[in-house]
Write a protein that holds these residues in place. Structure first.
Motif, PDB file in Angstrom:
ATOM      1  N   PRO A 196       0.799  -1.236   0.000  1.00 40.76           N
ATOM      2  CA  PRO A 196       0.000   0.000   0.000  1.00 40.76           C
ATOM      3  C   PRO A 196       0.835   1.290   0.000  1.00 40.76           C
ATOM      4  O   PRO A 196       0.489   2.249  -0.694  1.00 40.76           O
ATOM      5  N   ALA A 197       1.935   1.324   0.745  1.00 39.83           N
ATOM      6  CA  ALA A 197       2.760   2.542   0.797  1.00 39.83           C
ATOM      7  C   ALA A 197       3.435   2.799  -0.556  1.00 39.83           C
ATOM      8  O   ALA A 197       3.463   3.935  -1.038  1.00 39.83           O
ATOM      9  N   LYS A 198       3.977   1.750  -1.156  1.00 39.39           N
ATOM     10  CA  LYS A 198       4.626   1.902  -2.460  1.00 39.39           C
ATOM     11  C   LYS A 198       3.595   2.220  -3.543  1.00 39.39           C
ATOM     12  O   LYS A 198       3.844   3.039  -4.429  1.00 39.39           O
ATOM     13  N   ARG A 199       2.445   1.572  -3.439  1.00 35.76           N
ATOM     14  CA  ARG A 199       1.390   1.835  -4.417  1.00 35.76           C
ATOM     15  C   ARG A 199       0.972   3.306  -4.372  1.00 35.76           C
ATOM     16  O   ARG A 199       0.775   3.936  -5.409  1.00 35.76           O
ATOM     17  N   GLN A 200       0.853   3.856  -3.160  1.00 35.91           N
ATOM     18  CA  GLN A 200       0.476   5.265  -3.017  1.00 35.91           C
ATOM     19  C   GLN A 200       1.521   6.180  -3.669  1.00 35.91           C
ATOM     20  O   GLN A 200       1.182   7.129  -4.360  1.00 35.91           O
ATOM     21  N   LYS A 201       2.787   5.861  -3.463  1.00 32.94           N
ATOM     22  CA  LYS A 201       3.852   6.663  -4.088  1.00 32.94           C
ATOM     23  C   LYS A 201       3.796   6.568  -5.608  1.00 32.94           C
ATOM     24  O   LYS A 201       3.988   7.564  -6.309  1.00 32.94           O
ATOM     25  N   ILE A 202       3.529   5.389  -6.127  1.00 30.51           N
ATOM     26  CA  ILE A 202       3.427   5.200  -7.576  1.00 30.51           C
ATOM     27  C   ILE A 202       2.245   5.995  -8.122  1.00 30.51           C
ATOM     28  O   ILE A 202       2.357   6.679  -9.147  1.00 30.51           O
ATOM     29  N   GLU A 203       1.109   5.922  -7.431  1.00 25.66           N
ATOM     30  CA  GLU A 203      -0.071   6.670  -7.876  1.00 25.66           C
ATOM     31  C   GLU A 203       0.173   8.177  -7.802  1.00 25.66           C
ATOM     32  O   GLU A 203      -0.263   8.924  -8.681  1.00 25.66           O
ATOM     33  N   ASP A 204       0.877   8.634  -6.755  1.00 26.62           N
ATOM     34  CA  ASP A 204       1.208  10.065  -6.644  1.00 26.62           C
ATOM     35  C   ASP A 204       2.123  10.502  -7.785  1.00 26.62           C
ATOM     36  O   ASP A 204       1.935  11.568  -8.373  1.00 26.62           O
ATOM     37  N   LEU A 205       3.111   9.671  -8.098  1.00 24.70           N
ATOM     38  CA  LEU A 205       4.014   9.982  -9.201  1.00 24.70           C
ATOM     39  C   LEU A 205       3.246  10.048 -10.514  1.00 24.70           C
ATOM     40  O   LEU A 205       3.447  10.959 -11.325  1.00 24.70           O
ATOM     41  N   ALA A 206       2.339   9.104 -10.730  1.00 26.90           N
ATOM     42  CA  ALA A 206       1.529   9.098 -11.955  1.00 26.90           C
ATOM     43  C   ALA A 206       0.698  10.374 -12.051  1.00 26.90           C
ATOM     44  O   ALA A 206       0.586  10.980 -13.123  1.00 26.90           O
ATOM     45  N   LYS A 207       0.130  10.813 -10.941  1.00 26.39           N
ATOM     46  CA  LYS A 207      -0.680  12.036 -10.929  1.00 26.39           C
ATOM     47  C   LYS A 207       0.186  13.248 -11.270  1.00 26.39           C
ATOM     48  O   LYS A 207      -0.221  14.120 -12.044  1.00 26.39           O
ATOM     49  N   LEU A 208       1.393  13.327 -10.722  1.00 27.83           N
ATOM     50  CA  LEU A 208       2.286  14.447 -11.016  1.00 27.83           C
ATOM     51  C   LEU A 208       2.756  14.433 -12.472  1.00 27.83           C
ATOM     52  O   LEU A 208       2.840  15.487 -13.118  1.00 27.83           O
ATOM     53  N   LEU A 209       3.053  13.253 -12.994  1.00 22.28           N
ATOM     54  CA  LEU A 209       3.454  13.154 -14.400  1.00 22.28           C
ATOM     55  C   LEU A 209       2.313  13.576 -15.322  1.00 22.28           C
ATOM     56  O   LEU A 209       2.525  14.302 -16.293  1.00 22.28           O
ATOM     57  N   GLN A 210       1.085  13.138 -14.999  1.00 22.14           N
ATOM     58  CA  GLN A 210      -0.074  13.538 -15.802  1.00 22.14           C
ATOM     59  C   GLN A 210      -0.284  15.051 -15.696  1.00 22.14           C
ATOM     60  O   GLN A 210      -0.594  15.710 -16.680  1.00 22.14           O
TER      61      GLN A 210
END
Length: 160
Positions: free
Chosen positions: A66-80
């Motif tokens: 869950p912690a890594k997934r949240q970081k990945i989703e945050d990174l995806a949001k920033l890239l978008q």
């Protein structure tokens, strides 16, 4: 008839377009986003070998955490958000009170400007996010309708 050419392949890590000017170099293969630096160096693009797209990939173990997934989703949001920012600009202008409705009528239907009251009660400030092409198209009309202090800003990030 089959032609054979003797070639020597050398790998380059950066500034490949400069190496095309060296004696004995007949051509280069380069990874380029737009080709602008190649053209600026006086080179001609002969053909496109491959087109690619960028992907954000996560392995199953990281995605399950869950912690890594949240970081990945945050990174995806920033890239978008960075991609969205590239396509848009912020437009600001001071609009005469009498021209508010006319200027709003030339804006795309999905654009709702922030309207701020100014010290000069004859004008309001319009502030909006708009794609670059539409911004270029409507600026002259806004000016004709009396808008002043028109400015645009490139955006780095838009996160929705």
């Amino acid at each position: 008839m089959q032609l054979c050419a003797v070639m020597q392949v050398e790998y380059s890590s950066g500034a490949t377009e400069v190496k095309a000017m060296l004696p004995g170099v007949g051509g280069i293969v380069d990874v380029a986003e737009t080709g602008a630096s190649l053209q600026a160096s006086g080179l001609r693009i002969v053909d496109t070998i491959l087109e690619s797209t960028t992907r954000l990939v996560a392995n199953k173990t990281s995605w399950a955490d869950p912690a890594k997934r949240q970081k990945i989703e945050d990174l995806a949001k920033l890239l978008q958000g960075a991609l969205n920012g590239r396509r848009n600009l912020e437009l600001k202008m001071d609009v005469p009170i009498g021209a508010i409705q006319e200027i709003q009528s030339i804006l795309p239907n999905d654009v709702s400007p922030k309207i701020n009251q100014l010290v000069d009660k004859n004008y309001v400030e319009f502030e909006l996010l708009i794609d670059e092409k539409t911004g270029r198209d409507i600026l002259p009309a806004c000016k004709r309708l009396g808008a002043v202090g028109i400015s645009t800003y490139k955006l780095d990030l838009i996160v929705n």
